[in-house]
Enzyme design. Sequence first.
Site, PDB file in Angstrom:
ATOM      1  N   HIS A  34      27.377  34.225 -84.339  1.00  0.00           N
ATOM      2  CA  HIS A  34      28.471  33.915 -85.267  1.00  0.00           C
ATOM      3  C   HIS A  34      27.954  33.856 -86.706  1.00  0.00           C
ATOM      4  O   HIS A  34      28.489  33.131 -87.536  1.00  0.00           O
ATOM      5  CB  HIS A  34      29.173  32.612 -84.879  1.00  0.00           C
ATOM      6  CG  HIS A  34      30.027  32.748 -83.653  1.00  0.00           C
ATOM      7  ND1 HIS A  34      31.303  33.252 -83.698  1.00  0.00           N
ATOM      8  CD2 HIS A  34      29.769  32.471 -82.353  1.00  0.00           C
ATOM      9  CE1 HIS A  34      31.802  33.258 -82.465  1.00  0.00           C
ATOM     10  NE2 HIS A  34      30.889  32.809 -81.632  1.00  0.00           N
ATOM     11  N   THR A  35      26.909  34.615 -86.982  1.00  0.00           N
ATOM     12  CA  THR A  35      26.410  34.725 -88.358  1.00  0.00           C
ATOM     13  C   THR A  35      26.771  36.061 -88.988  1.00  0.00           C
ATOM     14  O   THR A  35      26.717  36.202 -90.205  1.00  0.00           O
ATOM     15  CB  THR A  35      24.873  34.565 -88.401  1.00  0.00           C
ATOM     16  OG1 THR A  35      24.280  35.508 -87.506  1.00  0.00           O
ATOM     17  CG2 THR A  35      24.447  33.160 -88.011  1.00  0.00           C
ATOM     18  N   SER A  67      38.528  57.734 -67.484  1.00  0.00           N
ATOM     19  CA  SER A  67      37.479  56.733 -67.288  1.00  0.00           C
ATOM     20  C   SER A  67      37.325  56.426 -65.808  1.00  0.00           C
ATOM     21  O   SER A  67      38.298  56.060 -65.137  1.00  0.00           O
ATOM     22  CB  SER A  67      37.810  55.445 -68.040  1.00  0.00           C
ATOM     23  OG  SER A  67      36.904  54.417 -67.661  1.00  0.00           O
ATOM     24  N   GLY A 124      34.599  42.463 -70.362  1.00  0.00           N
ATOM     25  CA  GLY A 124      34.793  41.065 -70.713  1.00  0.00           C
ATOM     26  C   GLY A 124      33.538  40.228 -70.643  1.00  0.00           C
ATOM     27  O   GLY A 124      33.591  39.008 -70.745  1.00  0.00           O
ATOM     28  N   LEU A 127      29.014  41.863 -73.675  1.00  0.00           N
ATOM     29  CA  LEU A 127      27.861  42.740 -73.926  1.00  0.00           C
ATOM     30  C   LEU A 127      28.274  43.985 -74.707  1.00  0.00           C
ATOM     31  O   LEU A 127      27.563  44.977 -74.743  1.00  0.00           O
ATOM     32  CB  LEU A 127      27.182  43.129 -72.608  1.00  0.00           C
ATOM     33  CG  LEU A 127      26.695  41.960 -71.737  1.00  0.00           C
ATOM     34  CD1 LEU A 127      26.064  42.476 -70.453  1.00  0.00           C
ATOM     35  CD2 LEU A 127      25.712  41.080 -72.504  1.00  0.00           C
ATOM     36  N   SER A 128      29.440  43.920 -75.324  1.00  0.00           N
ATOM     37  CA  SER A 128      29.899  44.932 -76.282  1.00  0.00           C
ATOM     38  C   SER A 128      30.284  46.261 -75.659  1.00  0.00           C
ATOM     39  O   SER A 128      29.920  47.327 -76.156  1.00  0.00           O
ATOM     40  CB  SER A 128      28.850  45.152 -77.386  1.00  0.00           C
ATOM     41  OG  SER A 128      28.686  43.982 -78.133  1.00  0.00           O
ATOM     42  N   SER A 130      33.211  47.562 -75.769  1.00  0.00           N
ATOM     43  CA  SER A 130      34.100  48.280 -76.697  1.00  0.00           C
ATOM     44  C   SER A 130      33.303  48.955 -77.805  1.00  0.00           C
ATOM     45  O   SER A 130      33.550  50.120 -78.137  1.00  0.00           O
ATOM     46  CB  SER A 130      35.151  47.338 -77.280  1.00  0.00           C
ATOM     47  OG  SER A 130      34.567  46.285 -78.007  1.00  0.00           O
ATOM     48  N   GLU A 162      37.478  48.624 -84.622  1.00  0.00           N
ATOM     49  CA  GLU A 162      37.653  47.297 -84.019  1.00  0.00           C
ATOM     50  C   GLU A 162      38.571  46.420 -84.876  1.00  0.00           C
ATOM     51  O   GLU A 162      39.471  45.749 -84.371  1.00  0.00           O
ATOM     52  CB  GLU A 162      36.283  46.625 -83.870  1.00  0.00           C
ATOM     53  CG  GLU A 162      36.249  45.499 -82.872  1.00  0.00           C
ATOM     54  CD  GLU A 162      36.076  45.981 -81.439  1.00  0.00           C
ATOM     55  OE1 GLU A 162      36.806  45.457 -80.586  1.00  0.00           O
ATOM     56  OE2 GLU A 162      35.246  46.853 -81.170  1.00  0.00           O
ATOM     57  N   ASP A 174      27.514  44.293 -83.558  1.00  0.00           N
ATOM     58  CA  ASP A 174      27.549  45.013 -82.285  1.00  0.00           C
ATOM     59  C   ASP A 174      27.379  46.506 -82.485  1.00  0.00           C
ATOM     60  O   ASP A 174      26.544  47.155 -81.841  1.00  0.00           O
ATOM     61  CB  ASP A 174      28.857  44.731 -81.552  1.00  0.00           C
ATOM     62  CG  ASP A 174      28.997  43.280 -81.140  1.00  0.00           C
ATOM     63  OD1 ASP A 174      27.999  42.538 -81.263  1.00  0.00           O
ATOM     64  OD2 ASP A 174      30.087  42.888 -80.706  1.00  0.00           O
TER      65      ASP A 174
END
Length: 388
Positions: A34-35, A67, A124, A127-128, A130, A162, A174
């Site tokens: 969160h930085t 997919s 979900g 681990l990114s 998206s 995003e 990310d």
Amino acid sequence: MNTSQLREKFKEVFGVEADHTFFSPGRINLIGEHTDYNGGNVLPVAITLGTYGAARKRDDKVLRFFSANFEEKGIIEVPLENLRFENEHNWTNYPKGVLHFLQEAGHTIDSGMDIYIYGNIPNGSGLSSSSSLELLIGVIVEKLYDLKLERLDLVKIGKQTENDFIGVNSGIMDQFAIGMGADQCAIYLDTNTLKYDLVPLDLKDNVVVIMNTNKRRELSDSKYNERRAECETAVSELQEKLDIQTLGELDLWTFDAYSYLIKDENRIKRARHAVLENQRTLQARKALEAGELEGFGRLMNASHVSLKYDYEVTGLELDTLAHTAWEQEGVLGARMTGAGFGGCAIALVNKDKVEDFKKAVGQRYEEVVGYAPSFYIAEVTGGSRVLD
């Protein structure tokens, strides 16, 4: 999945041969949570859990997406001229967003594509998945249309997708980690300036174990945007006396001296986390470079404590994983990683103790939470790339 399997699956779905195959990694953040939207430092790595793709150019103006992770959706067709966000287009809104912003930036995409996707990042998990998909699409388009793109431009387009297409107010970490990753290196990134250094990741006899809570986290539905707003309000309050734009510009002494300007106890806590986490990330880099893994582990632990009490983004599942990990033999440190509210934690574990670790942590987690976690070994890899 290897390239021949990718090509075989592509042909099964689309009935023709793929032009090229691709891979885009996931990421974990070792420390610096969160930085990234607070103008601070982060220390992520790209990992071998990721997103695979196979693609070919078409002669018409139709985009066809498939997919393997959402087989029930079948082939989703989208006209190249209609790159608007539409709920019914589901996961394909991510590639649509990347294509939209590439076109907006002046790049010529004059025909459609067939694109097959397979990802082994749990959805979900934090681990990114998206961001991995966004950078994968960027690399696919760059290759198929022979675009001359700087990798940082693709990273920024992923973030733009995003933020402005999907509607998640995330930072750049990310996409940066996934696009710029390097083998056996962490990335020390100043998110304020986008200056970065590759830090060799010599973990000696230890490995990073990813611990998945298996509690699905929807970033756009979480309190993520609320935390960001709290930090932005804290900055505006501090600006009454300080010439700053982000919390990442503050050292602890300055923050302590001026925190009285912040009029809400929760906002003080949020800002304190951002300032201290930034300092921890710098110390963690120095510890890695000096081979001081015990010190690195202690910083991981302190990060989790701050995320629990000051930022309040952990919860029962992540706390159970981290607290239980701290009690195990051979563990140097453990913390949540990602946005929180579910998702994953990581632990630095002696490789000879991994099986005992998984058994003990898994058993305790199931007793407390009621279902099992999942474990993966994080293997560090390079950034998004063409396979063949």
